[in-house]
Design a protein around this motif. Sequence first.
Motif, PDB file in Angstrom:
ATOM      1  N   ASP A  19       0.826  -1.209   0.000  1.00  0.00           N
ATOM      2  CA  ASP A  19       0.000   0.000   0.000  1.00  0.00           C
ATOM      3  C   ASP A  19       0.863   1.263   0.000  1.00  0.00           C
ATOM      4  O   ASP A  19       0.541   2.249  -0.692  1.00  0.00           O
ATOM      5  CB  ASP A  19      -0.923   0.009   1.222  1.00  0.00           C
ATOM      6  CG  ASP A  19      -2.059  -0.993   1.095  1.00  0.00           C
ATOM      7  OD1 ASP A  19      -2.381  -1.384  -0.041  1.00  0.00           O
ATOM      8  OD2 ASP A  19      -2.621  -1.391   2.137  1.00  0.00           O
ATOM      9  N   GLN A  20       1.953   1.242   0.755  1.00  0.00           N
ATOM     10  CA  GLN A  20       2.844   2.403   0.756  1.00  0.00           C
ATOM     11  C   GLN A  20       3.518   2.590  -0.607  1.00  0.00           C
ATOM     12  O   GLN A  20       3.710   3.716  -1.059  1.00  0.00           O
ATOM     13  CB  GLN A  20       3.901   2.243   1.846  1.00  0.00           C
ATOM     14  CG  GLN A  20       3.372   2.460   3.253  1.00  0.00           C
ATOM     15  CD  GLN A  20       4.460   2.290   4.300  1.00  0.00           C
ATOM     16  OE1 GLN A  20       4.876   1.179   4.613  1.00  0.00           O
ATOM     17  NE2 GLN A  20       4.937   3.400   4.828  1.00  0.00           N
ATOM     18  N   ALA A  21       3.872   1.485  -1.255  1.00  0.00           N
ATOM     19  CA  ALA A  21       4.470   1.577  -2.586  1.00  0.00           C
ATOM     20  C   ALA A  21       3.477   2.155  -3.592  1.00  0.00           C
ATOM     21  O   ALA A  21       3.840   2.978  -4.444  1.00  0.00           O
ATOM     22  CB  ALA A  21       4.953   0.204  -3.040  1.00  0.00           C
ATOM     23  N   LEU A  22       2.222   1.747  -3.482  1.00  0.00           N
ATOM     24  CA  LEU A  22       1.183   2.285  -4.367  1.00  0.00           C
ATOM     25  C   LEU A  22       0.993   3.783  -4.143  1.00  0.00           C
ATOM     26  O   LEU A  22       0.809   4.553  -5.099  1.00  0.00           O
ATOM     27  CB  LEU A  22      -0.134   1.545  -4.147  1.00  0.00           C
ATOM     28  CG  LEU A  22      -0.161   0.082  -4.598  1.00  0.00           C
ATOM     29  CD1 LEU A  22      -1.367  -0.640  -4.026  1.00  0.00           C
ATOM     30  CD2 LEU A  22      -0.161  -0.009  -6.124  1.00  0.00           C
ATOM     31  N   THR A  27       2.122   9.681  -5.549  1.00  0.00           N
ATOM     32  CA  THR A  27       2.544  11.032  -5.147  1.00  0.00           C
ATOM     33  C   THR A  27       3.905  11.415  -5.707  1.00  0.00           C
ATOM     34  O   THR A  27       4.226  12.597  -5.780  1.00  0.00           O
ATOM     35  CB  THR A  27       2.620  11.117  -3.612  1.00  0.00           C
ATOM     36  OG1 THR A  27       3.649  10.229  -3.141  1.00  0.00           O
ATOM     37  CG2 THR A  27       1.294  10.739  -2.975  1.00  0.00           C
ATOM     38  N   ARG A  28       4.730  10.414  -6.053  1.00  0.00           N
ATOM     39  CA  ARG A  28       6.115  10.625  -6.520  1.00  0.00           C
ATOM     40  C   ARG A  28       6.996  11.228  -5.426  1.00  0.00           C
ATOM     41  O   ARG A  28       8.077  11.756  -5.703  1.00  0.00           O
ATOM     42  CB  ARG A  28       6.197  11.506  -7.775  1.00  0.00           C
ATOM     43  CG  ARG A  28       5.189  11.233  -8.862  1.00  0.00           C
ATOM     44  CD  ARG A  28       5.167   9.820  -9.319  1.00  0.00           C
ATOM     45  NE  ARG A  28       6.424   9.371  -9.966  1.00  0.00           N
ATOM     46  CZ  ARG A  28       6.606   8.139 -10.446  1.00  0.00           C
ATOM     47  NH1 ARG A  28       5.645   7.244 -10.355  1.00  0.00           N
ATOM     48  NH2 ARG A  28       7.757   7.811 -11.016  1.00  0.00           N
ATOM     49  N   ALA A 526      15.819   8.126  -8.457  1.00  0.00           N
ATOM     50  CA  ALA A 526      15.207   7.542  -7.263  1.00  0.00           C
ATOM     51  C   ALA A 526      13.952   6.772  -7.650  1.00  0.00           C
ATOM     52  O   ALA A 526      13.071   7.293  -8.342  1.00  0.00           O
ATOM     53  CB  ALA A 526      14.845   8.645  -6.269  1.00  0.00           C
ATOM     54  N   ALA A 527      13.874   5.524  -7.208  1.00  0.00           N
ATOM     55  CA  ALA A 527      12.676   4.721  -7.446  1.00  0.00           C
ATOM     56  C   ALA A 527      11.463   5.385  -6.825  1.00  0.00           C
ATOM     57  O   ALA A 527      11.571   6.167  -5.887  1.00  0.00           O
ATOM     58  CB  ALA A 527      12.865   3.321  -6.864  1.00  0.00           C
ATOM     59  N   PHE A 528      10.308   5.061  -7.369  1.00  0.00           N
ATOM     60  CA  PHE A 528       9.002   5.582  -6.964  1.00  0.00           C
ATOM     61  C   PHE A 528       8.810   7.053  -7.345  1.00  0.00           C
ATOM     62  O   PHE A 528       7.724   7.589  -7.197  1.00  0.00           O
ATOM     63  CB  PHE A 528       8.756   5.433  -5.453  1.00  0.00           C
ATOM     64  CG  PHE A 528       8.930   4.040  -4.948  1.00  0.00           C
ATOM     65  CD1 PHE A 528       8.002   3.060  -5.243  1.00  0.00           C
ATOM     66  CD2 PHE A 528      10.030   3.690  -4.190  1.00  0.00           C
ATOM     67  CE1 PHE A 528       8.168   1.763  -4.785  1.00  0.00           C
ATOM     68  CE2 PHE A 528      10.206   2.399  -3.720  1.00  0.00           C
ATOM     69  CZ  PHE A 528       9.273   1.433  -4.018  1.00  0.00           C
ATOM     70  N   SER A 529       9.854   7.728  -7.809  1.00  0.00           N
ATOM     71  CA  SER A 529       9.720   9.141  -8.130  1.00  0.00           C
ATOM     72  C   SER A 529      10.273   9.473  -9.513  1.00  0.00           C
ATOM     73  O   SER A 529       9.580  10.037 -10.341  1.00  0.00           O
ATOM     74  CB  SER A 529      10.416   9.998  -7.074  1.00  0.00           C
ATOM     75  OG  SER A 529      10.155  11.363  -7.290  1.00  0.00           O
ATOM     76  N   ASP A 530      11.535   9.127  -9.754  1.00  0.00           N
ATOM     77  CA  ASP A 530      12.154   9.443 -11.042  1.00  0.00           C
ATOM     78  C   ASP A 530      11.905   8.323 -12.047  1.00  0.00           C
ATOM     79  O   ASP A 530      11.912   7.144 -11.693  1.00  0.00           O
ATOM     80  CB  ASP A 530      13.668   9.616 -10.894  1.00  0.00           C
ATOM     81  CG  ASP A 530      14.040  10.822 -10.046  1.00  0.00           C
ATOM     82  OD1 ASP A 530      13.347  11.852 -10.156  1.00  0.00           O
ATOM     83  OD2 ASP A 530      15.008  10.725  -9.275  1.00  0.00           O
ATOM     84  N   PHE A 531      11.735   8.707 -13.302  1.00  0.00           N
ATOM     85  CA  PHE A 531      11.672   7.737 -14.387  1.00  0.00           C
ATOM     86  C   PHE A 531      13.073   7.579 -14.970  1.00  0.00           C
ATOM     87  O   PHE A 531      13.736   8.557 -15.289  1.00  0.00           O
ATOM     88  CB  PHE A 531      10.701   8.188 -15.476  1.00  0.00           C
ATOM     89  CG  PHE A 531       9.266   8.206 -15.035  1.00  0.00           C
ATOM     90  CD1 PHE A 531       8.593   7.022 -14.777  1.00  0.00           C
ATOM     91  CD2 PHE A 531       8.585   9.395 -14.855  1.00  0.00           C
ATOM     92  CE1 PHE A 531       7.272   7.015 -14.363  1.00  0.00           C
ATOM     93  CE2 PHE A 531       7.261   9.413 -14.437  1.00  0.00           C
ATOM     94  CZ  PHE A 531       6.605   8.220 -14.190  1.00  0.00           C
ATOM     95  N   HIS A 532      13.511   6.332 -15.091  1.00  0.00           N
ATOM     96  CA  HIS A 532      14.827   6.022 -15.648  1.00  0.00           C
ATOM     97  C   HIS A 532      14.640   5.735 -17.133  1.00  0.00           C
ATOM     98  O   HIS A 532      14.060   4.720 -17.514  1.00  0.00           O
ATOM     99  CB  HIS A 532      15.407   4.811 -14.932  1.00  0.00           C
ATOM    100  CG  HIS A 532      16.727   4.366 -15.474  1.00  0.00           C
ATOM    101  ND1 HIS A 532      17.898   5.059 -15.260  1.00  0.00           N
ATOM    102  CD2 HIS A 532      17.072   3.286 -16.224  1.00  0.00           C
ATOM    103  CE1 HIS A 532      18.899   4.433 -15.850  1.00  0.00           C
ATOM    104  NE2 HIS A 532      18.424   3.362 -16.444  1.00  0.00           N
ATOM    105  N   GLY A 533      15.118   6.669 -17.981  1.00  0.00           N
ATOM    106  CA  GLY A 533      14.799   6.579 -19.396  1.00  0.00           C
ATOM    107  C   GLY A 533      13.363   7.008 -19.623  1.00  0.00           C
ATOM    108  O   GLY A 533      12.579   7.178 -18.673  1.00  0.00           O
TER     109      GLY A 533
END
Length: 563
Positions: A19-22, A27-28, A526-533
């Motif tokens: 749930d926190q990951a979702l 929210t990013r 950063a995972a959950f916030s930045d898009f890599h590529g």
Amino acid sequence: MAAELTANQLTAQHRPTLDQALEAIRTRAYWSPHPEHPKAYGEHGSLDAAAGKAAFDALLGTRLDLGQPGTDDWVGGEVSPYGIELGVEYPHADIDVLLPAMRAGQRAWRDAGAELRALVCVEILKRISDRTHEFAHAVMHTSGQAFMMAFQAGGPHAQDRGLEAVAYAYAEQVRTPDSAEWTKPQGKRDPLALTKRFTPVPRGIGLVIGCNTFPTWNGYPGLFASLATGNAVLVKPHPRAVLPLALTVKIAREVLAEAGFDPNLVALAAERPGEGIAKTLATRPEIRIIDYTGSTSFGDWLESNARQAQVHTEKAGVNTVLVESTDDYKGMLSNLAFSLSLYSGQMCTTPQNLLVPREGIRTDQGPKSYDEVVADLARAVDGLLGDDARANALLGAIVNPDVKARLEAAAGLGEVALASREVANPEFPGAVVRTPVIVKLDGAKPDDEAAYMSECFGPVSFAVAVDSAADALELLRRTVREKGAMTVGAYTTDTEVERAVEEVCLEEAAQLSLNLTGGVYVNQTAAFSDFHGSGGNPAANSALTDGAFVANRFRVVEVRREA
């Protein structure tokens, strides 16, 4: 045999994390359940530093038996970039035996549903996290990353990316309800009424083709995205970086079995020296999803030839930084010096081309000419890496001879503003450690273009003199469009230039970092916030991680009945 891990146990332990990951991908905002500091480990079943090192040492010279069907040989041969032979042997598979065994467990895995699959994946990641210290040594001695980077990037950051993929996979699968009652009015006649059931079904077996430099960080998104969407996953590591992914497969198989599922849903495909099984595997009809990180040439081959599969590639690009002006000259130089040095530039996000107007730039320290900017940057890199102990902690080791050859050849491409030097590593005398080289090139000379318009993977950067900011923007656009870019950076105090850079990156689908002068660097995400590529330019056809990365790993099948 009864499952040792029940659905209720998994829900109680891991539903809050899911749930926190979702919430984090919504929210990013910053969030991570995996500690970055080595001292955070050692309680609640996790290995501390000493236990992790002992566990790694105990693996050396052993045979890692995964209990896979179809094992017909044992293979190995990994040599650490730090100069030690790992001596670990892995099962070599008869693919004609292994692939049918992997498919056999998919029905029960499919029927388990999106939530239970996600929770099993979170349990796998939790057990990997508990062994982060062990994984750090495995990543260090296969990739050449320095220990602290191997610990963070190969441990918590990789685990975050895996969990992020699980969250996206779950969100996409539950977007459609399990069932629906459908009624269509017919005026005076009885209404039409149907009961409809919707089931996410896997595409087939996913193939993860691992890379040498970031085996877990680049491997986990595809592995967990495919597994969480119901697919079996075959992991084909890079022959020089098998151990981290083999340990991952072993843990995944153990968790699947304890949860009552077929462990063959996750398997390893290690290869003999020079065997080159990736092409054979990639075109097998059973393989329906491919995740690949590596060279552009093989990524292009996969996209053209693995026609039966959904192919996700992260290839290569020419990452560019535009330097037009800055209100923090010292901070800019410091930030760029770190970005060029980290892991000897052996990151797909490391800047290569620095575009600097030949008449110079405006700074808070007054005007600086092109030559001054390049010389000051060279001094900043020298200052950062002047102490050998600090240099080793930042640079790590050169991962393979090809990188070393490119580094040595770069000095002949133009005027050298910063020469590379050898750094001794007292702990690992066999390590090849080199500081970055900076070469000055002229954007107006056709002979120089061949150098700066090609990726030169490793600790090599080009300071490219351009006529103006407008010329820099045009070169940036052409570079991203023709060669691709995983990252773009820009330094400017001019709002018009800033808007123009943003527009180029929006039109060419490149991820942009503006005016970074502190502790965040262009080559970190950063995972959950930045898009890599982004999936929108030639450097990669997908992004880590977004809805598109997971959505086509499953299809929704509808069964409808009259109510």
